[in-house]
Design a protein around this motif. Sequence first.
Motif, PDB file in Angstrom:
ATOM      1  N   THR A 189      36.270  46.363  10.663  1.00 33.28           N
ATOM      2  CA  THR A 189      35.825  47.759  10.688  1.00 33.28           C
ATOM      3  C   THR A 189      34.365  47.845  11.089  1.00 33.28           C
ATOM      4  N   LEU A 190      33.565  46.884  10.634  1.00 35.12           N
ATOM      5  CA  LEU A 190      32.157  46.905  11.012  1.00 35.12           C
ATOM      6  C   LEU A 190      31.995  46.707  12.509  1.00 35.12           C
ATOM      7  N   ARG A 191      32.842  45.829  13.049  1.00 35.42           N
ATOM      8  CA  ARG A 191      32.755  45.616  14.505  1.00 35.42           C
ATOM      9  C   ARG A 191      33.084  46.901  15.250  1.00 35.42           C
ATOM     10  N   GLU A 192      34.154  47.570  14.781  1.00 34.25           N
ATOM     11  CA  GLU A 192      34.526  48.843  15.430  1.00 34.25           C
ATOM     12  C   GLU A 192      33.373  49.813  15.372  1.00 34.25           C
ATOM     13  N   THR A 193      32.785  49.910  14.181  1.00 28.53           N
ATOM     14  CA  THR A 193      31.665  50.838  14.014  1.00 28.53           C
ATOM     15  C   THR A 193      30.519  50.462  14.946  1.00 28.53           C
ATOM     16  N   LEU A 194      30.281  49.156  15.038  1.00 27.44           N
ATOM     17  CA  LEU A 194      29.192  48.716  15.906  1.00 27.44           C
ATOM     18  C   LEU A 194      29.454  49.130  17.347  1.00 27.44           C
ATOM     19  N   LYS A 195      30.693  48.890  17.810  1.00 28.05           N
ATOM     20  CA  LYS A 195      31.001  49.264  19.200  1.00 28.05           C
ATOM     21  C   LYS A 195      30.822  50.748  19.427  1.00 28.05           C
ATOM     22  N   ARG A 196      31.347  51.520  18.477  1.00 24.06           N
ATOM     23  CA  ARG A 196      31.237  52.970  18.631  1.00 24.06           C
ATOM     24  C   ARG A 196      29.787  53.406  18.678  1.00 24.06           C
ATOM     25  N   ASP A 197      29.003  52.817  17.780  1.00 28.01           N
ATOM     26  CA  ASP A 197      27.596  53.206  17.735  1.00 28.01           C
ATOM     27  C   ASP A 197      26.862  52.774  18.993  1.00 28.01           C
ATOM     28  N   GLN A 198      27.257  51.628  19.541  1.00 31.92           N
ATOM     29  CA  GLN A 198      26.603  51.203  20.780  1.00 31.92           C
ATOM     30  C   GLN A 198      26.922  52.167  21.915  1.00 31.92           C
ATOM     31  N   LYS A 199      28.168  52.587  21.979  1.00 29.20           N
ATOM     32  CA  LYS A 199      28.525  53.555  23.031  1.00 29.20           C
ATOM     33  C   LYS A 199      27.733  54.835  22.881  1.00 29.20           C
ATOM     34  N   TRP A 200      27.643  55.265  21.634  1.00 28.91           N
ATOM     35  CA  TRP A 200      26.894  56.492  21.353  1.00 28.91           C
ATOM     36  C   TRP A 200      25.452  56.344  21.780  1.00 28.91           C
ATOM     37  N   LEU A 201      24.904  55.137  21.469  1.00 29.11           N
ATOM     38  CA  LEU A 201      23.519  54.874  21.831  1.00 29.11           C
ATOM     39  C   LEU A 201      23.345  54.928  23.339  1.00 29.11           C
TER      40      LEU A 201
END
Lengths: 185, 289
Positions: B135-147
């Motif tokens: 789940t943390l990885r998913e969150t990281l990916k999502r946040d990177q896209k957002w960034l």
Amino acid sequence: MSLLKPFSKLPGLNTANILLVENEEQFQQKLADTVVLQEKTVNVNVRLARSLPLPMENEESRPRIDLVVFIIHLTSELSFQSAETSLKYLDPGYFQGKVCFLVTSARNVSVPPERLVSVRTLAASLHCPLLCAEDQTTEGVTTAARRLLAILKVAAGLVPMATGLYLSTLTRCTVPSDIDQQNFE
Amino acid sequence: MRSNEVTLQQENGQPLDKESEVQDTPVPPAIPFYIECSEAAQAQLFNECEEQFAQLEMLQNEIILAEPDSDENPQEQSVNRLMAVAAELKQWQKRQPELLSTNPEVLLVVGAEELQKLNSQLELVLSCSQAKRDTLRETLKRDQKWLEKKKEVLRAGTEHVVKQRLENERLSEHSVLQDTKKKIQKMKDYQNRLMETLADVLAEHFPLPTQETNADKKEKNIPQELNENLISLNEVLELLMNTTLETPHDPYVSIDETFWPPYTEMLLRHGIAQRHPEDCFKIRLETFY
């Protein structure tokens, strides 16, 4: 005074006794069946009561009660009051890890929130854990049974290195104002 | 160790510091179940249990005898609790770790059981932390896209700002003035061109009458009043325009002999000029605005 005393009898071997006190006598049966089904390694005896004090006739045959659980239905005010009056018939020794409060319908919208708050203050003042249970589905009953079993095993001394007192200190109920204060700190 | 017992296998688990990089840890060899214990070991264990139970009974009797009949208010438990916790603490501090029994068989069985319990608990922990990691990885990916998106927006915004600043510098007062001067100049040129074209057209199509044209009509004895200072139609129109523009309160021009009458008549008839309502010798340019 016919107080229920915690250490007045010898404990049984590999046995744990739990007393479920409920005014309405509807949830205790289901819970009792589930508890007995769930536990395989330890001998669990479940005794049901409507309120304390317990009848004198059974005084001799009754085994030593390791955990007293007060089941309070938040939907009725009577439930809470009956539990409060029953508390007087418990020896103070019980409040050091051998008493637990179980509350149902905590998520129900029709329940006035003050009731839950008053139950919480009661549990917090007695330093007892407060469990919330869902009594309508089998899953909820099973979950509640498992949690009670965990506390029961510790209270009966069947878990090495853990005592009821210790566990109750860890799992003690907090009142919302306590939590707010902690947040401020 | 007795010879008739199964020997413990060595565990070959992965080292813990690489746990996070390994996707699927290899399954460690199963811990064997020991159920059988020799008679002698069981008997010894039994004796030990009896001893412990006897001690328990002794303590229990002591407790029963020492039971205080307290009528305390159940709500005021703090003092009792404090005392109980302090007593428990002292007990824990005094206690030494001790073996369950001295019999190695018993220890083996118990040890195996404990290890199995521990194994299952650790497996639970492993699956739980793997789930968390995913789940943390998913969150990281999502946040990177957002960034990334936000960075793009920022870039676009700064570019826009830079462009605007340049525009601003370009459009300073001086340049605005210059632009306006250029526009005025262009309009003036256009007007001049128009006037020149008008003059050419008029000269071509509406020339002033000359001597030669009247030469043929000498016989008719029409008195010609030529040789007067007839001004061309172009000049008439210019006069009318200038009067309208310069003196808008009195745009009338008096007709005199310098105007050739047929042309004035033509202007009047085509609606380009208009007589003064009271004085028939005054004309002005028709209101076209």
